[in-house]
Structures are given as C-alpha cells and as structure tokens.
Design a protein around this motif. Structure first.
Motif, mmCIF file in Angstrom:
data_model
loop_
_atom_site.group_PDB
_atom_site.id
_atom_site.type_symbol
_atom_site.label_atom_id
_atom_site.label_comp_id
_atom_site.label_asym_id
_atom_site.label_seq_id
_atom_site.Cartn_x
_atom_site.Cartn_y
_atom_site.Cartn_z
ATOM 1 N N ALA A 416 0.922 -1.180 0.074
ATOM 2 C CA ALA A 416 -0.072 0.185 0.145
ATOM 3 C C ALA A 416 0.816 1.006 -0.134
ATOM 4 O O ALA A 416 0.602 2.387 0.623
ATOM 5 N N PRO A 419 -1.286 2.440 -2.339
ATOM 6 C CA PRO A 419 -2.437 1.801 -2.738
ATOM 7 C C PRO A 419 -2.566 1.721 -4.094
ATOM 8 O O PRO A 419 -2.637 2.821 -4.843
ATOM 9 N N ASP A 429 -7.266 -0.228 1.889
ATOM 10 C CA ASP A 429 -5.705 -0.240 2.760
ATOM 11 C C ASP A 429 -5.947 -0.609 4.175
ATOM 12 O O ASP A 429 -6.729 0.257 4.924
ATOM 13 N N SER A 431 -3.472 -1.075 6.684
ATOM 14 C CA SER A 431 -2.345 -0.967 7.262
ATOM 15 C C SER A 431 -2.699 -0.616 8.871
ATOM 16 O O SER A 431 -1.733 -1.047 9.667
ATOM 17 N N GLU A 480 -10.039 2.958 3.143
ATOM 18 C CA GLU A 480 -8.879 2.630 4.152
ATOM 19 C C GLU A 480 -9.785 2.203 5.378
ATOM 20 O O GLU A 480 -10.877 2.630 5.812
#
Length: 482
Positions: A416, A419, A429, A431, A480
């Motif tokens: 990412a 991304p 994403d 993360s 996200e």
C-alpha cells in the motif's frame, strides 16, 4: 522424473542421518526415518532438502540433533563409499525390495560405515543425550506422535466443518492420508476433510499448539484440528458435495447453495490450508459449501523460489478444479479468497476465464496481500469488470510483501505504498490493522478481526465499499480501514 542435483552440504547431512539411524537403538532415537529421508532426497527441489527435512522432523531430541548436525557439517567427512550410498539414495527402489528391508542389510550398514565419518565427540553425545532428552519428555507425552498432544476430551466443545478440497500435492506413502510439499504427476486428488473449530475460538485467530511440533494433532477443545481426511474419486466427490448441500436445507435459504473457495499462499502446508479454510467458514458463518485448493507449497520459509515455480505450474490444475466446481456442483454462486502467492495462480486462471451459460457464476473475488508484480496485476485487471466485485486488501506494514519487492526489484500489488487504484477494483488499505500473530505482517487477512469483519460484509452480503462500516474513502480513490 529427473533427480535433482544435491549439494555436498546436503549429501553430508543425509549420510550422517542414515549412519546415525543404522546405530540407533530404537525408532524414537532417530532424527527422521530412513524411508522418509529417501523420499525427501528424491522429491525435494534443488537446494531445499535441509528446509524440507527441518519441517518434517518432530520431537525435541530429533530437532536438537538435526541442528547439531547442521552446525557441525564441516566436520562430517565423506569416505570412499560415499558415491555408492549416494547412488542408492538417488536410484529407484527395485520392485519387491523395499527401502526398510534394504537398510537393515548388513552390507548396507557396512557401506554406511565406509561412506561417512561423524566426529567422535558427536557420536557419544548422541548416545548420552538419547536418555536425557527422552527422559525429559516422560511417559505422558511422546513428541514424535502426531496424536499424543492430549487425551480425548471428555466433553466435545467444538464445531466440525466439512472442507471439500482438491490438491495437486503428491500423496506420500504411509498408513494415513498425507500430503507434503512435493508436486503430483499433474494430477488432482479430491477429498473431504473434517476440521473442527473450538468454542473458545477468537474471531480471526488460528488456534494451534505453536510450542509443539507442527505435526501435533492438538486438543480439539483448544485448537483447530483435522479429524479425518477421506480421498474420493471425482464422481463420488460430486455426489458427496450434493448430499452435503441437500442436508444444509438449501430450499429454505438460497445462500446455502453458494460456495466459498480458499486458495492459500506461500509457506503453507496441506493441513495448514485446511485449518485456514475451516476458520474462514466458521468466522464468516458461511452456510454453503466450503472449498479449498491446496497447491504444492513446500510449507517452509526457505522454499520461496520453489514455491514461485510451483504456483505457476499449479495454475492449470487450479483451472481444472475450478471448472469442475462451477460446472458440476450446481452452486448458485461462488466466492473466492486468495492469499499471498496463491493470487498468482488464481489471476492466471481468471485472466482467460469464460462464464458459460448454465454454470456457476463467480461473484466475490478477494485478493488478499497479493504477491504479484503490480504491472502484471494491471494486466490481469482488464477482466475484473466481468465479475460482480473484486476486492484488494493491501498493507504498508506487510514485511513479506516488502521482502518480495526487494527481491524482484518491482512493486507488488499487496503493498500500500501507495495503494493500487484501478477501475473495477475495490482497494482497501488495511495498514492500521497492525501486526499479526506471526510478527511478519503478512497474514492479516486471517488474523485481524477488523479486516475479517469487512470481509464478512463482502462475502455474506456482497456489499460495495460505500455500504460497509469501518472503512472510509480517501482522496486517492482507495478505501482505508478505520
């Protein structure tokens, strides 16, 4: 099949183990059985023998002794008859003459004596440690036994799931069904495994007795366990799947006639693939048919190059398996979850996939941490609009993906940074999900509950990103996890 070329390092370790086995007092004092060593010698890809053996060795004594051999490999001296024993290791076993009977032959033992010289200080250590290491184990637990982790539970506090699998792994010899990390002869084996999830299970976790050997069966009240594995001819497999769907009561709930297919990634053994498939089925509360395609990953961290070659080879077998699933089972819809390197085989199949009228449509495709070249992924992406929804999960903290990017010198789709954004692709994403239980940041798809809950809405409800809680749209065009 052509025998792989072995290194001097591998030859020394193999002959040393055979020599130790020839003087061991009992089977439990062996590092690994001679027949298993012969099998691995003949089947392991080049430069992987040590990794393959290490993954198969169980028991504290055996593991410690094996690591001692690795450390002292320079002190192992090959003798005049080493070429003779190496030739026997590599030769096909004559019909009617089994390996076990051959290695008990006095001439064979004499050949081993003349083939390898193990340091004198290592041999006494081996004999003295037999009693100390095994006595530490005690009578109540045998580390070498896959079924000895615990006694049968008094009360059943787990739920069992049927996993309808296909695999192109080579079936290994033995009294029970066993698949390792070697390739079959371009054949697919079909079967049904019964896998249980304990009631203490936490969403997204994989409960296994991590401190014990991987071969340990585990306690089904505490761990995810494979209880049985039945091989089937293809027609019988179809029939069994149809009966399972019928028993699920598909007339009352159309979703019960759907299928969910899991394709695992790099460094995953056969049983581990079944554990993950059962965990997906349980945590997604999936009411339909749970499927798994297990390609012949070596199941060892050092097997990355071999896995790369094998996953490409497996694509054709996955296509055949997927064709049978979509054309013969009468499912109303099929969803697919692929992880890591397994995405390569799946995307290779989907690139030229044609939906035939009257067959099962592929609806949700989830590409989790794909270890796929980003430019190649974009080429695959040209067909994404032919499916209901394609979801990509990527992370900035995925160390395995970062390592792959370093090795290949090109970005990976599972990264990412930034991304990957494409039409007909929902990129999420993840993360913020944090590190996983392995500390590698690569198994978040199956280990982090936030990601798993998003996956629940994708698979069970077919929700688009803007219909799902827990994710938000970013300016870059991707989503996200919050």
């Amino acid at each position: 099949m052509k025998q792989p070329k072995r290194t001097l390092h591998e030859l020394k370790i193999a002959l040393a183990i055979l020599r130790m086995n020839s003087i061991a007092g009992s089977a439990r004092h062996r590092v690994i059985s001679s027949s298993a060593l012969f099998f691995c010698w003949r089947k392991s890809p080049p430069d992987t023998l040590i990794e393959v053996l290490r993954a198969r060795i169980s028991g504290r004594y055996a593991q410690d002794t094996f690591e001692d051999l690795i450390k002292r490999v320079e002190d192992i001296i090959l003798g005049r008859r080493a070429p003779d024993v190496e030739a026997f290791l590599s030769a096909r076993t004559p019909r009617g003459a089994g390996i076990s009977s051959t290695i008990r032959n006095s001439e064979y033992k004499k050949a081993l004596e003349d083939a390898v010289d193990i340091p004198e200080e290592l041999l006494p250590a081996m004999e003295s440690e037999m009693s100390s290491k095994t006595s530490a184990v005690g009578e109540s637990f045998d580390y070498s036994s896959p079924n000895s982790y615990s006694r049968a539970p008094v009360q059943q506090i787990y739920t069992t799931y049927s996993i309808f699998y296909g695999t192109d792994r080579l079936q290994e010899p033995g009294r029970t069904v066993k698949f390792g990390g070697f390739r079959s002869d371009d054949t697919i084996t079909y079967g049904v495994a019964a896998v249980s999830i304990p009631h203490i299970h936490r969403e997204g976790k994989l409960e296994r007795p991590w401190l014990w050997p991987a071969q340990t069966k585990g306690n089904p009240n505490k761990h995810i366990v494979v209880h049985s594995n039945e091989l089937m001819a293809l027609d019988a497999w179809f029939t069994s799947a149809e009966e399972y769907l019928s028993h699920q009561g598909i007339g009352q709930d159309p979703s019960k006639k759907e299928g969910l297919l899991f394709v695992h990634g790099y460094n995953v053994g056969f049983d581990a693939a079944l554990w993950r498939a059962a965990q997906l089925c349980h945590d997604l509360k999936f009411p339909g048919l749970m499927l798994c395609f297990s390609w012949a990953s070596l199941g060892t961290p050092g097997g990355y190059p071999a896995d790369e070659a094998t996953v490409d080879w497996s694509a054709g077998n996955l296509r055949q398996y997927l064709t049978h699933v979509t054309e013969q089972l009468g499912l109303s819809a099929l969803h697919i979850v692929a992880h890591s390197m397994g995405n390569r085989a799946l995307l290779s199949v989907l690139e030229n996939w044609k939906h035939k009228p009257g067959t099962t449509p592929i609806h949700q495709i989830i590409l989790a941490a794909p270890d796929v070249d980003t430019s190649r992924f974009k080429q695959f992406g040209q067909v994404f609009d032919t499916f209901e929804q394609v979801t990509l999960y990527a992370s900035r903290h995925d160390r395995a993906i970062a390592a792959s990017r370093f090795v290949h010198s090109y970005p990976r789709a599972g990264d990412a940074n930034p991304p990957l954004v494409m039409s007909s692709l929902s990129t999420v994403d993840v993360s913020v999900a944090g590190k996983d239980m392995f500390g590698l940041g690569h198994s978040y798809i199956a280990n982090v509950s936030k990601v798993f809950r998003d996956l629940f809405y994708v698979v069970r409800h077919r929700h688009k990103p803007d219909q799902r809680a827990g994710i938000k749209k970013r300016d870059g065009g991707y989503w996200e996890l919050t």
